[in-house]
Scaffold this active site. Structure first.
Site, PDB file in Angstrom:
ATOM      1  N   SER A 130       9.531   2.386  -0.835  1.00  0.00           N
ATOM      2  CA  SER A 130      10.649   3.190  -1.325  1.00  0.00           C
ATOM      3  C   SER A 130      11.735   3.349  -0.267  1.00  0.00           C
ATOM      4  O   SER A 130      12.932   3.343  -0.586  1.00  0.00           O
ATOM      5  CB  SER A 130      10.151   4.573  -1.770  1.00  0.00           C
ATOM      6  N   LEU A 159       0.816  -1.205   0.000  1.00  0.00           N
ATOM      7  CA  LEU A 159       0.000   0.000   0.000  1.00  0.00           C
ATOM      8  C   LEU A 159       0.855   1.264   0.000  1.00  0.00           C
ATOM      9  O   LEU A 159       2.042   1.231   0.341  1.00  0.00           O
ATOM     10  CB  LEU A 159      -0.914   0.012   1.231  1.00  0.00           C
ATOM     11  N   ALA A 204       3.455   2.180   2.861  1.00  0.00           N
ATOM     12  CA  ALA A 204       3.874   0.938   3.509  1.00  0.00           C
ATOM     13  C   ALA A 204       5.358   0.935   3.841  1.00  0.00           C
ATOM     14  O   ALA A 204       5.800   0.241   4.763  1.00  0.00           O
ATOM     15  CB  ALA A 204       3.542  -0.260   2.615  1.00  0.00           C
ATOM     16  N   SER A 234       1.597  -1.365  -7.371  1.00  0.00           N
ATOM     17  CA  SER A 234       1.251  -2.483  -8.265  1.00  0.00           C
ATOM     18  C   SER A 234       0.174  -3.359  -7.632  1.00  0.00           C
ATOM     19  O   SER A 234       0.461  -4.490  -7.229  1.00  0.00           O
ATOM     20  CB  SER A 234       2.495  -3.299  -8.626  1.00  0.00           C
TER      21      SER A 234
END
Length: 211
Positions: free
Chosen positions: A46, A40, A43, A113
């Site tokens: 990155s 999400l 989350a 994704s």
């Protein structure tokens, strides 16, 4: 139009060059792979991918980090956030990641994704064993509490539509290669878990030195 497109495609042939993937990988002294971080918004995808890339760079590995926001400034700047555009966004990233593995790189890809089908699409583009699906398993509640970009607040207020986890579905991986409990562990521990998987796949050396 369809006939013309088919004719064009029939004249497009992949050219095999003398310098190939195997040689590029040999020159870099590493095994190419794609580490695909999914989860999400908020989350920690990155953040973890960035910390992992720094660790790999410190060990001498050749990497590239593809980040969801960054690619929308250029490669995918023409796409919105509809289901169709999201799928096209991931398709383009998948093709880019494939080219980067052909260059012998270790690619770290941080994208929500949300659909299993699109993640499978990327996996199918790559050679067997090159795709490592990493599920950053952080609850919606924790992501909303973090809300680093204020996006959940806007989504709850109706200012953003098709926002994953609010009014758009997220399909978590059924059998990811690695599931990270990002709401419970430190970044260093999460990076170590990623490194362990990479060692098990022989992507990096066991002793953390150049292979």
């Amino acid at each position: 139009m369809t006939t013309q497109l088919q004719a064009q495609e029939s004249n497009v042939i992949w050219h095999q060059h003398n310098v190939d993937k195997a040689l590029r990988s040999q020159l870099k002294r590493q095994k190419p792979a794609v580490l695909w971080f999914t989860g999400l918004s908020g989350a920690g995808k990155s953040t973890i991918a960035g910390a992992l890339e720094k660790s790999l760079a410190d060990q001498g590995y050749h990497t590239y980090l593809l980040d969801g926001d960054n690619v929308r400034h250029g490669l995918c700047s023409d796409l919105g956030f509809s289901e169709q555009d999201r799928r096209e966004n991931i398709r383009r990233i998948g093709e880019l990641a494939k080219l980067m593995t052909d260059a012998g790189l270790i690619v770290l890809s941080a994208f929500i994704s949300p659909y299993r089908e699109e993640r499978q699409l990327v996996k199918d583009l790559l050679e067997r064993g090159e795709f490592i699906e990493i599920y950053v398993n952080t609850s919606l509640q924790v992501c909303e509490q973090r809300d680093p970009k204020g996006l959940y607040k806007k989504a709850r207020a109706g200012q953003i539509v098709n926002f994953t986890g609010i009014d758009s579905d997220y399909q978590p991986p059924i059998a990811p290669d690695l599931a990270l409990q990002a709401g419970e562990k430190t970044i260093d521990k999460l990076v170590d878990e990623c490194l362990l998987v990479m060692k098990a796949r022989n992507i990096i050396a066991q002793d953390k030195k150049l292979p």
